[in-house]
Design an enzyme around this catalytic site. Structure first.
Site, PDB file in Angstrom:
ATOM      1  N   TYR A 141       0.812  -1.220   0.000  1.00 20.37           N
ATOM      2  CA  TYR A 141       0.000   0.000   0.000  1.00 20.37           C
ATOM      3  C   TYR A 141       0.842   1.265   0.000  1.00 20.37           C
ATOM      4  O   TYR A 141       0.387   2.321  -0.446  1.00 20.37           O
ATOM      5  CB  TYR A 141      -0.927   0.016   1.231  1.00 20.37           C
ATOM      6  CG  TYR A 141      -2.055  -0.973   1.160  1.00 20.37           C
ATOM      7  CD1 TYR A 141      -1.807  -2.340   1.179  1.00 20.37           C
ATOM      8  CD2 TYR A 141      -3.365  -0.549   1.085  1.00 20.37           C
ATOM      9  CE1 TYR A 141      -2.837  -3.258   1.125  1.00 20.37           C
ATOM     10  CE2 TYR A 141      -4.419  -1.463   1.041  1.00 20.37           C
ATOM     11  CZ  TYR A 141      -4.136  -2.806   1.049  1.00 20.37           C
ATOM     12  OH  TYR A 141      -5.173  -3.700   0.995  1.00 20.37           O
ATOM     13  N   LYS A 188       3.759 -15.380   4.141  1.00 24.74           N
ATOM     14  CA  LYS A 188       3.958 -16.282   3.005  1.00 24.74           C
ATOM     15  C   LYS A 188       5.451 -16.538   2.876  1.00 24.74           C
ATOM     16  O   LYS A 188       6.078 -16.307   1.837  1.00 24.74           O
ATOM     17  CB  LYS A 188       3.365 -15.667   1.728  1.00 24.74           C
ATOM     18  CG  LYS A 188       3.262 -16.647   0.545  1.00 24.74           C
ATOM     19  CD  LYS A 188       2.346 -17.820   0.813  1.00 24.74           C
ATOM     20  CE  LYS A 188       2.220 -18.684  -0.445  1.00 24.74           C
ATOM     21  NZ  LYS A 188       1.515 -19.970  -0.154  1.00 24.74           N
ATOM     22  N   ASP A 220      -2.466 -18.656   2.925  1.00 29.27           N
ATOM     23  CA  ASP A 220      -3.501 -19.458   2.273  1.00 29.27           C
ATOM     24  C   ASP A 220      -4.059 -20.509   3.231  1.00 29.27           C
ATOM     25  O   ASP A 220      -5.279 -20.717   3.306  1.00 29.27           O
ATOM     26  CB  ASP A 220      -2.972 -20.108   0.991  1.00 29.27           C
ATOM     27  CG  ASP A 220      -1.566 -20.663   1.122  1.00 29.27           C
ATOM     28  OD1 ASP A 220      -0.952 -20.542   2.206  1.00 29.27           O
ATOM     29  OD2 ASP A 220      -1.063 -21.223   0.129  1.00 29.27           O
ATOM     30  N   ASP A 244      -5.859  -6.839   5.434  1.00 30.02           N
ATOM     31  CA  ASP A 244      -7.051  -6.272   4.806  1.00 30.02           C
ATOM     32  C   ASP A 244      -7.987  -7.385   4.345  1.00 30.02           C
ATOM     33  O   ASP A 244      -9.193  -7.374   4.625  1.00 30.02           O
ATOM     34  CB  ASP A 244      -6.615  -5.402   3.624  1.00 30.02           C
ATOM     35  CG  ASP A 244      -7.730  -4.524   3.082  1.00 30.02           C
ATOM     36  OD1 ASP A 244      -8.851  -4.559   3.632  1.00 30.02           O
ATOM     37  OD2 ASP A 244      -7.483  -3.792   2.117  1.00 30.02           O
ATOM     38  N   ASP A 248     -11.558  -8.931   6.456  1.00 29.49           N
ATOM     39  CA  ASP A 248     -12.845  -8.903   5.756  1.00 29.49           C
ATOM     40  C   ASP A 248     -13.456 -10.296   5.688  1.00 29.49           C
ATOM     41  O   ASP A 248     -14.669 -10.464   5.829  1.00 29.49           O
ATOM     42  CB  ASP A 248     -12.675  -8.345   4.335  1.00 29.49           C
ATOM     43  CG  ASP A 248     -12.637  -6.828   4.307  1.00 29.49           C
ATOM     44  OD1 ASP A 248     -12.503  -6.212   5.376  1.00 29.49           O
ATOM     45  OD2 ASP A 248     -12.733  -6.246   3.207  1.00 29.49           O
TER      46      ASP A 248
END
Length: 369
Positions: A141, A188, A220, A244, A248
Site C-alpha cells: 500500500y 507467506k 492461504d 485487509d 474482511d
C-alpha cells in the site's frame, strides 16, 4: 475528562453511520459527565466536491490537533477514473500516514443471537472472538517504487523493515498477553522474502513474551483454518494486504461486514472507522448497519481516552440490542429462522442508545449502593 474528536463523515453511507456513532458518544458524555467536543470536517469524495482534494489541509490540521478521529467511509465511483493521487482513497492513505497509526486493530466476534446470519454453522463459529492486528503503513500500500502504464505494465513494491515489523508485533503480543495468550502470525514465508523477514522478527520478539504461545501460518492455509475452526484463534498479526483481506473474510463470523469496527493506533492520534466501505448503492436509504461505526466509537474510548468501562458498556449494549432481535437489512438470517425486528439505521442507533443508558444506569446504581 475532556476529549476533542474530529469527525469525518466521508462518503456514501458514512454520514449515516457516523451520526449514530456520535449519538452514542454523546450519550456517554451526558451520562458520565465527560466533555466530548466534536468538530466535523469534509473528507474523501465529499472534500473533492467542496475543496478539490480528498484531504484538505484544514481537515488534516483538525485531525492532527484532535485527541481522536472518527471516520465514516470513503470512496465514490464518480471519481474512479481520477489519477491515483487524486482519488478519495488517496485521502485515506494520506490521513493514515499523517496520523502515524501503524497498527490497525480489527475485532471479529461471533454473536449467538446472529447465528442465523453467519454462513458458518453455529457449531463451527461458536465461541469465536478474534482480534486482527494489521500492519497499516507498509507493504504494497505504501512502498516505492510504484507505477502504471496501461499500455505495457504496472509495478507495486512490497517492502518491510525490521523496525516496522517489530513495532506491530509488540502491539499484537501485548494484546495477546491481555487476552487468551495465543498469537497467530500470518505470512507467506515459503515464497516472499518480506515474509521471511516478518517471520524472523516476530519469532525474535516472541522471546520477550514467554506468556504468549506463538504459531506461524502461511496466509492461504490460515484463510482455510479461519473458516474451519475460527474459535481456535485469539490474536492474529499480519502485514498490510493480508490483514485487509483476512479481516474482511472474518466478517463471516457475525455475518456482515457492517458489524466490524477498527482502530488505527500507534501514532499521536488514533483513527477509528468501521471496516465496511462507502456502499454508494444504499446511501441515503436509511438501511445501513451502524453497529460497525458504533463499535469503532467504543474502540475510540478504549484506546484514545482510556475509558475501558464505557467502551465495554457500548459493546454490551450492542449485544443486548442484537439479543433483543433488532436487525438492519444486512442482518437478515442466511439460513431461515426468525428475521427479528427490522429497523432503519437511525432506529438501530436509538436502540443501542437506550440499551447503553440502561447499562450505564445499572452501573451507577450499583456503585451508589
Amino acid at each position: 475528562m475532556r476529549l476533542s474528536i474530529t469527525v469525518l463523515p466521508g462518503d456514501g453511507i458514512g454520514p449515516e453511520v457516523t451520526q449514530e456513532a456520535v449519538r452514542i458518544l454523546q450519550a456517554v458524555s451526558a451520562l458520565s459527565g465527560y466533555e466530548f467536543r466534536f468538530i466535523e470536517k469534509p473528507f474523501g469524495a465529499a472534500a473533492i466536491r467542496s475543496a478539490g482534494t480528498p484531504l484538505p489541509d484544514d481537515t488534516l490540521q483538525a485531525c492532527l490537533h484532535a485527541d481522536a478521529v472518527l471516520l465514516g467511509a470513503v470512496g465514490d465511483p464518480e471519481f474512479d477514473r481520477l489519477p491515483r493521487e487524486r482519488k478519495p482513497e488517496a485521502g485515506l492513505l494520506g490521513l493514515r500516514k499523517a496520523l502515524g497509526g501503524f497498527a490497525n486493530l480489527r475485532p471479529a466476534v461471533f454473536y449467538e443471537s446472529l447465528a442465523g446470519c453467519s454462513p458458518l454453522r453455529p457449531e463451527v463459529a461458536r465461541g469465536a472472538n478474534v482480534l486482527f492486528v494489521r500492519e497499516l503503513l507498509g507493504g504494497l500500500y505504501f512502498s516505492e517504487p510504484r507505477s502504471v502504464d496501461f499500455a505495457t505494465s504496472a509495478v507495486n513494491t512490497m517492502r518491510y523493515t525490521v523496525s516496522e515489523v517489530e513495532r506491530v508485533a509488540r502491539v499484537a503480543f501485548d494484546a495477546a498477553r491481555s487476552r487468551r495468550g495465543r498469537l497467530a502470525s500470518v505470512d507467506k514465508a515459503n515464497i516472499l522474502e518480506t515474509s521471511q523477514l516478518w517471520r524472523e522478527v516476530v519469532s525474535r520478539v516472541a522471546g520477550d513474551y514467554p506468556q504468549v504461545t506463538l504459531e506461524h501460518f502461511y496466509v492461504d492455509a490460515f484463510a482455510m483454518h479461519l473458516m474451519l475452526n475460527p474459535a481456535r484463534f485469539d490474536v492474529v498479526v499480519t502485514e498490510n494486504m493480508f490483514g485487509d483481506i483476512l479481516s474482511d473474510e472474518a466478517a463471516a463470523l457475525p455475518g456482515s461486514l457492517g458489524m466490524l469496527a477498527s482502530a488505527s493506533i500507534g501514532g499521536d492520534v488514533g483513527l477509528y472507522e468501521p471496516v465496511h466501505g462507502s456502499a454508494p448503492d444504499i446511501a441515503g436509504r436509511g438501511v445501513a448497519n451502524p453497529l460497525g461505526a458504533i463499535g469503532s466509537a467504543a474502540l475510540l474510548l478504549r484506546y484514545s481516552a482510556g475509558l475501558e468501562c464505557e467502551a465495554r458498556e457500548i459493546e454490551d449494549a450492542i449485544g443486548e440490542v442484537l439479543e433483543a432481535g433488532y436487525r438492519t437489512a444486512d442482518l437478515l438470517p442466511a439460513r431461515g429462522g426468525k428475521s427479528g425486528r427490522p429497523v432503519s439505521t437511525s432506529q438501530m442507533g436509538a436502540a443501542v442508545e437506550a440499551a447503553l443508558c440502561d447499562v450505564m444506569n445499572r452501573r451507577h446504581a450499583y456503585h451508589a449502593v
